[in-house]
Design an enzyme around this catalytic site. Structure first.
Site, mmCIF file in Angstrom:
data_model
loop_
_atom_site.group_PDB
_atom_site.id
_atom_site.type_symbol
_atom_site.label_atom_id
_atom_site.label_comp_id
_atom_site.label_asym_id
_atom_site.label_seq_id
_atom_site.Cartn_x
_atom_site.Cartn_y
_atom_site.Cartn_z
ATOM 1 N N LYS A 1 -7.554 -92.114 3.889
ATOM 2 C CA LYS A 1 -7.849 -91.586 5.223
ATOM 3 C C LYS A 1 -7.335 -90.159 5.333
ATOM 4 O O LYS A 1 -6.216 -89.871 4.918
ATOM 5 C CB LYS A 1 -7.163 -92.452 6.290
ATOM 6 C CG LYS A 1 -7.747 -93.850 6.429
ATOM 7 C CD LYS A 1 -9.132 -93.777 7.058
ATOM 8 C CE LYS A 1 -9.624 -95.108 7.535
ATOM 9 N NZ LYS A 1 -9.091 -95.591 8.765
ATOM 10 N N CYS B 1 -9.835 -64.752 42.005
ATOM 11 C CA CYS B 1 -9.854 -64.445 40.573
ATOM 12 C C CYS B 1 -8.484 -63.943 40.120
ATOM 13 O O CYS B 1 -7.924 -63.033 40.739
ATOM 14 C CB CYS B 1 -10.921 -63.378 40.309
ATOM 15 S SG CYS B 1 -10.819 -62.689 38.657
ATOM 16 N N GLU C 1 -16.428 -92.425 -3.255
ATOM 17 C CA GLU C 1 -17.548 -92.221 -2.326
ATOM 18 C C GLU C 1 -17.015 -91.664 -1.012
ATOM 19 O O GLU C 1 -15.822 -91.751 -0.736
ATOM 20 C CB GLU C 1 -18.223 -93.570 -2.011
ATOM 21 C CG GLU C 1 -18.861 -94.228 -3.200
ATOM 22 C CD GLU C 1 -19.244 -95.677 -2.908
ATOM 23 O OE1 GLU C 1 -19.022 -96.167 -1.787
ATOM 24 O OE2 GLU C 1 -19.762 -96.314 -3.818
ATOM 25 N N ASP D 1 -18.376 -92.723 8.731
ATOM 26 C CA ASP D 1 -17.790 -93.200 9.982
ATOM 27 C C ASP D 1 -18.894 -93.703 10.899
ATOM 28 O O ASP D 1 -19.340 -93.015 11.805
ATOM 29 C CB ASP D 1 -16.997 -92.065 10.637
ATOM 30 C CG ASP D 1 -16.042 -92.596 11.679
ATOM 31 O OD1 ASP D 1 -15.888 -93.828 11.772
ATOM 32 O OD2 ASP D 1 -15.449 -91.776 12.400
ATOM 33 N N TYR E 1 -23.805 -98.744 0.257
ATOM 34 C CA TYR E 1 -22.732 -98.517 -0.718
ATOM 35 C C TYR E 1 -22.301 -99.775 -1.451
ATOM 36 O O TYR E 1 -21.310 -99.755 -2.161
ATOM 37 C CB TYR E 1 -21.523 -97.886 -0.031
ATOM 38 C CG TYR E 1 -21.080 -98.622 1.223
ATOM 39 C CD1 TYR E 1 -20.521 -99.896 1.139
ATOM 40 C CD2 TYR E 1 -21.241 -98.051 2.477
ATOM 41 C CE1 TYR E 1 -20.134 -100.581 2.271
ATOM 42 C CE2 TYR E 1 -20.855 -98.730 3.620
ATOM 43 C CZ TYR E 1 -20.298 -99.992 3.514
ATOM 44 O OH TYR E 1 -19.929 -100.672 4.635
ATOM 45 N N CYS F 1 -8.976 -59.931 39.409
ATOM 46 C CA CYS F 1 -9.338 -58.886 40.375
ATOM 47 C C CYS F 1 -9.064 -59.296 41.812
ATOM 48 O O CYS F 1 -9.240 -58.499 42.728
ATOM 49 C CB CYS F 1 -10.815 -58.512 40.228
ATOM 50 S SG CYS F 1 -11.920 -59.818 40.795
ATOM 51 N N CYS G 1 -15.509 -56.935 38.580
ATOM 52 C CA CYS G 1 -14.206 -57.449 38.126
ATOM 53 C C CYS G 1 -13.870 -56.804 36.785
ATOM 54 O O CYS G 1 -14.653 -56.883 35.837
ATOM 55 C CB CYS G 1 -14.269 -58.970 37.990
ATOM 56 S SG CYS G 1 -12.798 -59.659 37.218
ATOM 57 N N LYS H 1 -16.365 -91.943 2.908
ATOM 58 C CA LYS H 1 -16.219 -93.073 3.823
ATOM 59 C C LYS H 1 -16.930 -92.720 5.127
ATOM 60 O O LYS H 1 -16.424 -91.960 5.952
ATOM 61 C CB LYS H 1 -14.750 -93.394 4.083
ATOM 62 C CG LYS H 1 -14.572 -94.650 4.902
ATOM 63 C CD LYS H 1 -13.135 -95.108 4.912
ATOM 64 C CE LYS H 1 -12.992 -96.461 5.588
ATOM 65 N NZ LYS H 1 -13.422 -96.473 6.981
ATOM 66 N N CYS I 1 -15.791 -66.092 38.987
ATOM 67 C CA CYS I 1 -15.483 -64.917 39.774
ATOM 68 C C CYS I 1 -16.824 -64.216 39.999
ATOM 69 O O CYS I 1 -17.554 -63.946 39.043
ATOM 70 C CB CYS I 1 -14.544 -63.998 39.009
ATOM 71 S SG CYS I 1 -14.445 -62.367 39.752
#
Ligand code: IVH
Length: 676
Positions: A322, A416, A120, A124, A234, A419, A439, A122, A434
């Site tokens: 796991k 920036c 099955e 979480d 389950y 530029c 630019c 698992k 910026c």
């Protein structure tokens, strides 16, 4: 009312009938994910029941579908002892450990024993024990320490896939039944919740599991009810009155009782097949609409389970596989600031390379200054990083014990990096930007986006050619692309005559891309492929999009405030209007066929899911076709999916479709439907 007694008899019958119908349709919707009636019809039935129960409050029972959300739990949750303990599982992290588990099972059952395993997902989330007495839900309790947990019944009752009354049509109802399952929050719901929290300035929740746990611990069930939690069951604890022989049979029995099981379980005859299935699932899990952290392998035969029994802690008949770790420890060697398409300065951690979940990671996004400050990430820090699937790795936290004092705090540049222009942080925004509209980095990013496959799809404009066109000032905005002449293109270093011809053809061809692609190509903030398509097919002409107000746009399905406001803001800029005008006068198509009246269209009311690589078109092109023909495209397969269009190397979505019996089309069949 004249004959009150007779009336009451009728009312009682009507109430009973309504409850039965509502119970059935809740089951179709929330457990089977396969509704039979429209939401509005459901609401009507519920409305009628509420009306009757309001008029005859004495007839209200705790199991009525109107009673899922109760009052605030005064004095906190009670501690309750489980009738039989809720155990946890031992872990296996590799194929070898699964083989060792099998060897233990085999020697426990004898070398001759033929062992069948059931595998099955698992889930979480968090483990819950549901107790049903004579088919009625009497309690929902958290696992707690395994022996005692918290009574969160009031919140469990708000989960629509938990039946308040078990179904008795197909099977016998056990006098007593403890059902074990995992309550979880679907990924979409988690994202929605965090978006809301972000907007409200509240701290974000770390993951769906924490969000589910927090939701179940609310003393006000109204809050839990708002969170759309779900459950998969389950297993069972104590039960009376039924004979069961295998775990698989037990799952199907729970299913018949109206409980929600995860249909993705599989039975195997050999441990080798179990191992292949489990290890292959590590990647597939990202396609699921909920988080799983592994697979659970159980001996299928219940008598064998009982014979094997438990160690001090865990069952000998089951184990959790796991998935490979998604977290690792490494060092931030530097922090680099890059510039995105919208001018946002994005800091990225340059990491000492480390392996996580099967790939080597040397960079992680740091999002913005708030993120760095909140986690106090400094250059030289030892950090824990996290990677999940295709998602960009993140820095989770700093290992403070490793600090030497030599670490250098990060400072956001004031100019920036591309530029030298001013960097500004707008009030209330996390991002530094910026603000120089000219630019070059911004422009280059915008240009790359404009020509990209899902936008105007101009082939032959790789970074080298684009840079050359920008550096020589031949292209100062995207409209300049449509003014390029052959001799100009030939000035690009290493540009051959044939490539130049191909490029000009591709540019010419792109003029016909249509409004949907154009809207996306313009790079309007928050407007992705999907939103661009919806807006284009609704308005049909860029002139009408320009005139649309935020309210007009908000009327459209799937267009929210952010997108609407951003489109309005874009067309409020004179510069953008001029750009669109220049594109149009260069011959770029600024219209799109309007969505015809839905019912007449081939795919009206149909939902497609696309998976795998298609041969003759990109997925975006296939989506375009589907949407133009009135269909919808969704990311995940459910019973509501009409078709799965599967290309080469289709993965979990194809499996899911087959399991659910959803029709699968290959490209050829799809195109045949479209042509007919
Ligand atoms: S069986 C005695 N099956 O994993 C066996 N557990 O560490 C009891 N879980 O507390 C567990 N999905 O919260 C089982 N398909 C599944 C599961 C599952 C998730 C969780 C459950 C349990 C923990 C075990």
């Amino acid at each position: 009312m004249e004959n009150k007694r007779e009336d009451i008899g009728q009312i009682v019958d009507e109430i009973a009938a309504l409850r039965k119908q509502l119970q059935y349709h809740t089951y179709r919707y929330y457990v089977l994910d396969d509704p039979e009636i429209e939401d509005s019809q459901f609401d009507m039935l519920m409305g009628r029941l509420i009306e009757l129960e309001t008029a005859y409050p004495d007839l209200i029972t705790i199991d009525s579908p109107t009673q899922r959300v109760g009052g605030i739990v005064a004095g906190g949750f009670k501690s309750v002892t489980h009738l039989s303990p809720m155990r946890s599982l031992g872990n296996a992290f590799s194929a070898e450990e699964l083989m060792a588990f099998h060897n233990r099972v085999q020697s426990g059952l004898g070398v001759e024993a033929k062992i069948q395993y059931i595998v099955e997902l698992k889930m979480d989330g968090l483990a819950i024990n549901l107790t049903y007495e004579k088919g009625h839900l009497v309690s929902g309790v958290t696992r707690g320490n395994g022996n005692q947990g918290e009574d969160v019944t009031s919140n469990i009752r708000t989960i629509k896939s938990v039946p308040l009354i078990l179904h008795s049509d197909a099977t016998t109802i056990p006098p007593l039944l403890e059902v074990r399952g995992e309550v979880y929050m679907p990924k979409k719901e988690f994202e929605r919740l965090n978006r809301e929290r972000e907007e409200a300035g509240e701290a974000l929740l770390a993951n769906p599991r924490n969000a589910a746990a927090g939701s179940l611990r609310q003393l006000d069930p109204k809050i839990t009810a708002d969170r759309a939690l779900d459950i998969f069951v389950y297993g069972i604890g104590v039960y009376t009155g039924v004979e069961l022989t295998t775990h698989g049979q037990m799952l199907e029995y729970l299913n018949q009782l109206g409980l929600k099981i995860n249909s993705q379980y599989k039975i195997f005859e050999t441990i080798e097949d179990v191992i292949t299935y489990c290890t292959n699932f590590a990647e597939k899990r990202y396609e699921l609409p909920y988080d799983i952290d592994g697979m659970v392998i159980k001996v299928n035969d219940l008598a064998s389970q009982q014979f094997l029994g438990y160690t001090a802690k865990d069952p000998r008949w089951a184990i959790a596989y796991k998935f490979p770790a998604e977290q690792a420890i490494t060092v931030v060697e530097d922090i680099f600031v890059g510039l995105g398409r919208t001018g946002v300065l994005t800091p990225t951690a340059i990491l000492r390379p480390v392996r996580v979940a099967g790939s080597t990671i040397s960079r992680a996004t740091l999002h913005n200054l708030d993120y760095i400050e909140e986690k106090d990430i400094r250059i030289g820090d030892t950090v824990i990083i996290h990677k999940a699937g295709e998602v960009i790795p993140k820095v989770l936290s700093v290992v403070l014990e490793k600090r030497t004092g030599e670490e250098i705090p990060f400072v956001m540049p004031e100019i920036c990096p591309e530029c030298g222009g001013k960097v500004v942080r707008q009030e209330g925004e996390a991002a530094h930007k910026c603000v120089n509209p000219h630019c070059p980095a911004l422009f280059r990013e915008g240009l790359v986006h404009f020509v990209s496959r899902d936008a105007m799809n101009i082939d032959g404009l790789g970074p080298a050619v684009l840079n050359a066109l920008v550096d020589t000032n031949l292209v100062k905005d995207v409209a300049d692309l449509y003014q390029l002449a052959m001799e100009q293109v030939l000035t690009v270093p290493r540009m051959a005559q044939k490539s130049a011809e191909n490029l000009l053809t591709a540019i010419e061809f792109s003029k016909q891309a249509g409004l949907a692609r154009l809207l996306f190509a313009l790079g309007i903030r928050h407007v992705g492929v999907k939103a661009a398509g919806i807006v284009a097919r609704h308005f049909g002409d860029i002139e009408d999009v320009k005139k649309a107000s935020a309210e007009d746009l908000l009327q459209l399905d799937e267009i929210g405030a952010k997108i609407a406001e951003s489109i309005v803001a874009y067309f409020a800029e004179e510069e953008n209007i001029e750009l669109v005008e220049r594109l149009r006068s260069a011959g770029v198509k600024t219209t799109e066929e309007k969505q015809a009246i839905e019912e007449n269209q081939l795919f009206a009311g149909k939902t497609f899911v696309l998976t795998g690589t298609l041969d003759t078109m990109s997925r975006t092109q296939a989506s375009d076709i589907i949407q133009k023909l009135g269909g919808k495209v969704s990311g995940s397969v459910s019973k509501k999916t009409s078709y799965v269009l599967a290309g080469a190397e289709a993965g979990g979505k194809l499996d899911k479709a087959q399991q659910l019996g959803v029709e699968v089309l290959d490209e050829e069949q799809f195109m045949k439907m479209v042509r007919e």
